[in-house]
Design a protein around this motif. Structure first.
Motif, PDB file in Angstrom:
ATOM      1  N   PHE A  34      -6.408   1.164  -5.869  1.00 53.05           N
ATOM      2  CA  PHE A  34      -5.734   0.801  -4.623  1.00 53.05           C
ATOM      3  C   PHE A  34      -5.639  -0.724  -4.556  1.00 53.05           C
ATOM      4  N   PRO A  35      -4.439  -1.288  -4.431  1.00 54.80           N
ATOM      5  CA  PRO A  35      -4.317  -2.750  -4.373  1.00 54.80           C
ATOM      6  C   PRO A  35      -4.774  -3.293  -3.025  1.00 54.80           C
ATOM      7  N   ALA A  36      -4.970  -4.601  -2.979  1.00 59.12           N
ATOM      8  CA  ALA A  36      -5.345  -5.246  -1.716  1.00 59.12           C
ATOM      9  C   ALA A  36      -4.226  -5.081  -0.690  1.00 59.12           C
ATOM     10  N   ASN A  37      -4.600  -5.069   0.582  1.00 62.13           N
ATOM     11  CA  ASN A  37      -3.639  -4.951   1.697  1.00 62.13           C
ATOM     12  C   ASN A  37      -2.863  -3.633   1.663  1.00 62.13           C
ATOM     13  N   PHE A  38      -3.513  -2.588   1.184  1.00 67.06           N
ATOM     14  CA  PHE A  38      -2.836  -1.295   1.081  1.00 67.06           C
ATOM     15  C   PHE A  38      -2.393  -0.795   2.458  1.00 67.06           C
ATOM     16  N   ASN A  39      -3.317  -0.763   3.394  1.00 71.10           N
ATOM     17  CA  ASN A  39      -2.993  -0.251   4.734  1.00 71.10           C
ATOM     18  C   ASN A  39      -1.983  -1.149   5.440  1.00 71.10           C
ATOM     19  N   ASN A  40      -2.107  -2.458   5.252  1.00 73.18           N
ATOM     20  CA  ASN A  40      -1.178  -3.392   5.881  1.00 73.18           C
ATOM     21  C   ASN A  40       0.243  -3.183   5.349  1.00 73.18           C
ATOM     22  N   ASP A  41       0.375  -3.010   4.035  1.00 71.92           N
ATOM     23  CA  ASP A  41       1.695  -2.750   3.445  1.00 71.92           C
ATOM     24  C   ASP A  41       2.269  -1.433   3.950  1.00 71.92           C
ATOM     25  N   LEU A  42       1.401  -0.455   4.114  1.00 72.50           N
ATOM     26  CA  LEU A  42       1.861   0.867   4.553  1.00 72.50           C
ATOM     27  C   LEU A  42       2.356   0.833   5.999  1.00 72.50           C
ATOM     28  N   LEU A  43       1.635   0.100   6.854  1.00 75.32           N
ATOM     29  CA  LEU A  43       1.980   0.079   8.278  1.00 75.32           C
ATOM     30  C   LEU A  43       3.144  -0.858   8.593  1.00 75.32           C
ATOM     31  N   HIS A  44       3.204  -1.997   7.923  1.00 71.83           N
ATOM     32  CA  HIS A  44       4.203  -2.999   8.275  1.00 71.83           C
ATOM     33  C   HIS A  44       5.449  -2.956   7.384  1.00 71.83           C
ATOM     34  N   GLN A  45       5.284  -2.542   6.134  1.00 70.26           N
ATOM     35  CA  GLN A  45       6.430  -2.463   5.235  1.00 70.26           C
ATOM     36  C   GLN A  45       6.852  -1.021   4.947  1.00 70.26           C
ATOM     37  N   ASN A  46       6.039  -0.083   5.467  1.00 76.19           N
ATOM     38  CA  ASN A  46       6.284   1.347   5.248  1.00 76.19           C
ATOM     39  C   ASN A  46       6.340   1.717   3.760  1.00 76.19           C
ATOM     40  N   ASN A  47       5.617   0.939   2.955  1.00 76.52           N
ATOM     41  CA  ASN A  47       5.639   1.162   1.510  1.00 76.52           C
ATOM     42  C   ASN A  47       4.348   0.603   0.901  1.00 76.52           C
ATOM     43  N   ALA A  48       3.646   1.400   0.119  1.00 76.44           N
ATOM     44  CA  ALA A  48       2.406   0.958  -0.527  1.00 76.44           C
ATOM     45  C   ALA A  48       2.325   1.534  -1.935  1.00 76.44           C
ATOM     46  N   GLN A  49       1.547   0.865  -2.782  1.00 80.51           N
ATOM     47  CA  GLN A  49       1.436   1.252  -4.182  1.00 80.51           C
ATOM     48  C   GLN A  49       0.043   1.813  -4.485  1.00 80.51           C
ATOM     49  N   VAL A  50       0.009   2.814  -5.365  1.00 78.77           N
ATOM     50  CA  VAL A  50      -1.241   3.359  -5.902  1.00 78.77           C
ATOM     51  C   VAL A  50      -1.059   3.514  -7.410  1.00 78.77           C
ATOM     52  N   GLN A  51      -2.053   3.105  -8.165  1.00 82.90           N
ATOM     53  CA  GLN A  51      -1.987   3.245  -9.618  1.00 82.90           C
ATOM     54  C   GLN A  51      -2.962   4.308 -10.094  1.00 82.90           C
ATOM     55  N   LEU A  52      -2.449   5.223 -10.915  1.00 83.30           N
ATOM     56  CA  LEU A  52      -3.272   6.265 -11.536  1.00 83.30           C
ATOM     57  C   LEU A  52      -3.332   5.976 -13.034  1.00 83.30           C
ATOM     58  N   ILE A  53      -4.536   5.792 -13.558  1.00 82.08           N
ATOM     59  CA  ILE A  53      -4.727   5.543 -14.985  1.00 82.08           C
ATOM     60  C   ILE A  53      -5.473   6.740 -15.565  1.00 82.08           C
ATOM     61  N   THR A  54      -4.856   7.413 -16.519  1.00 85.02           N
ATOM     62  CA  THR A  54      -5.448   8.634 -17.079  1.00 85.02           C
ATOM     63  C   THR A  54      -5.732   8.465 -18.562  1.00 85.02           C
ATOM     64  N   ASP A  55      -6.681   9.247 -19.042  1.00 84.30           N
ATOM     65  CA  ASP A  55      -7.023   9.274 -20.468  1.00 84.30           C
ATOM     66  C   ASP A  55      -6.110  10.283 -21.143  1.00 84.30           C
ATOM     67  N   ALA A  56      -5.052   9.802 -21.764  1.00 74.85           N
ATOM     68  CA  ALA A  56      -4.053  10.688 -22.365  1.00 74.85           C
ATOM     69  C   ALA A  56      -4.396  11.096 -23.782  1.00 74.85           C
ATOM     70  N   SER A  57      -5.636  10.888 -24.219  1.00 74.99           N
ATOM     71  CA  SER A  57      -6.042  11.471 -25.498  1.00 74.99           C
ATOM     72  C   SER A  57      -6.014  12.989 -25.397  1.00 74.99           C
ATOM     73  N   ASP A  58      -6.112  13.510 -24.172  1.00 71.47           N
ATOM     74  CA  ASP A  58      -5.860  14.917 -23.886  1.00 71.47           C
ATOM     75  C   ASP A  58      -4.629  14.950 -22.973  1.00 71.47           C
ATOM     76  N   PRO A  59      -3.429  15.109 -23.554  1.00 70.96           N
ATOM     77  CA  PRO A  59      -2.200  14.962 -22.769  1.00 70.96           C
ATOM     78  C   PRO A  59      -2.038  15.974 -21.659  1.00 70.96           C
ATOM     79  N   ASN A  60      -2.448  17.223 -21.906  1.00 70.96           N
ATOM     80  CA  ASN A  60      -2.300  18.236 -20.870  1.00 70.96           C
ATOM     81  C   ASN A  60      -3.184  17.915 -19.678  1.00 70.96           C
TER      82      ASN A  60
END
Length: 368
Positions: A100-126
């Motif tokens: 979760f980046p900094a200012n997540f809630n602030n971006d969501l409330l004031h810009q109506n848009n926020a970012q979340v990053q999901l990093i997965t271990d794709a050595s097991d693709p399924n």
């Protein structure tokens, strides 16, 4: 030493004269590596994840709460920075990281848009695909709850990044698993009938009255299959790279060294079965049923171990293929060195020494 070399040559001749043995030794691995590499897929749940929360606000805490309540995820720990995420993946204890980046809630409330990053271990693709889908759905559910309370449309963009296997090739997961399965089955099956065959043909009596050391008898039985198994390993690696398109990211010499240790472990197990059985049929039955089912169930490449009850997870610790599977994934897929696999290597070494000692103790110097 001359007697030892002569005995090893005899074992090689036995193998090369038996076409069925040669077919099983070299044909079975080729068929399995191709079938498993192209045909099979799997899925996972109850995956361990880590969370890196730079915002630490109300919105991120609510989303984290939803992940904690989910049956698909188990939060291993909360990290402070991106640098810790890479270390957590290298330890092999997590399947996914959420940032979760900094200012997540602030971006969501004031810009109506926020970012979340999901990093997965794709050595097991399924697994990577499934987990990112579950995580995205949890975030979408939270977004829908916000939209019900507010008139303005809130939007959370989820960025997914696959590490180790960005192309999501199924072979990346199944090749290490099939390598452990094939080498264990072939080595155990071939050596399990070696000593008992001498008993049935009557040549064991000649060996027992000779001045040949029992320890050398056991070792000479294993040497030919060790050499042939290393050839098998080379064939499997060539098929993996040139047919399945799976690269070898780590040190190839380290992979061969650890594979040699695993092969010796499997050969020792096969010799133990041969020592305690009275017929080739019994030895083959024990080898197939006793090795095939545990290797498929408790290795981790077909059925996630974290889904199993804790007693069964403990049982998996005594299955050599589990530790070799972890080692192969670490070397071939993640490109890690010995510092990442020394514990698993030490466990295989301990198993090998224990099996060799038991073999020497169980070797009968009298037939009656």
């Amino acid at each position: 030493m001359k007697q030892f070399i002569t005995f090893v040559k005899k074992e090689f001749l036995h193998v090369f004269r038996d076409r069925k043995t040669l077919l099983m030794l070299f044909g079975l691995p080729i068929v399995q590596i191709i079938l498993f590499g192209f045909a099979l897929t799997n899925e996972i749940k109850n995956a361990k994840i880590v969370i890196c929360d730079y915002a630490k606000d109300n919105a991120t805490q609510q989303i984290i709460g939803k992940f904690e309540a989910s049956r698909q995820f188990e939060i291993e720990q909360t990290l402070l920075s991106h640098q810790q995420i890479e270390a957590a993946f290298k330890q092999g204890k997590i399947r996914m990281a959420i940032v979760f980046p900094a200012n997540f809630n602030n971006d969501l409330l004031h810009q109506n848009n926020a970012q979340v990053q999901l990093i997965t271990d794709a050595s097991d693709p399924n697994t990577a695909t499934t987990l990112s889908g579950y995580a995205t759905q949890i975030i979408v559910d939270y977004q829908n709850e916000l939209m019900q309370l507010q008139e303005l449309p809130y939007r959370i963009n989820t960025e997914v990044r696959m590490v180790y296997n960005p192309e999501l090739k199924a072979a990346v997961n199944f090749v290490p698993g099939v390598m452990s399965l094939i080498l264990l089955l072939v080595c155990v099956l071939m050596t399990s009938v070696s000593i008992v065959k001498e008993k049935e043909t009557g040549t064991m009596e000649i060996l027992l009255v000779s001045p040949f050391n029992p320890f050398l008898v056991i070792i000479s039985k294993a040497v030919p299959y060790l050499a042939l198994s290393l050839i098998n390993l080379t064939i499997i690696l060539l098929l993996s790279v040139f047919v399945l398109g799976m690269p070898i990211n780590g040190n190839i010499l380290l992979l061969y060294a650890v594979s040699t240790l695993f092969i010796i472990t499997a050969l020792s197990l096969g010799l133990l079965i041969s020592n305690v059985t009275a017929s080739q049929q019994a030895a083959m039955l024990i080898s197939l049923m006793g090795m095939l089912v545990p290797s498929i169930l408790f290795t981790g490449f077909m059925f996630p171990l974290e889904n199993m009850p804790y007693p069964l997870q403990l049982v998996s610790h005594v299955v050599p293929a589990k530790w070799y599977y972890i080692i192969v994934k670490s070397i071939m897929v993640k490109g890690l060195g010995f510092s990442a696999i020394w514990k698993e290597t030490l466990i295989l070494l301990g198993m090998t020494l224990i099996l060799l000692v038991i073999n020497i103790k169980k070797f009968k110097i009298r037939l009656v």
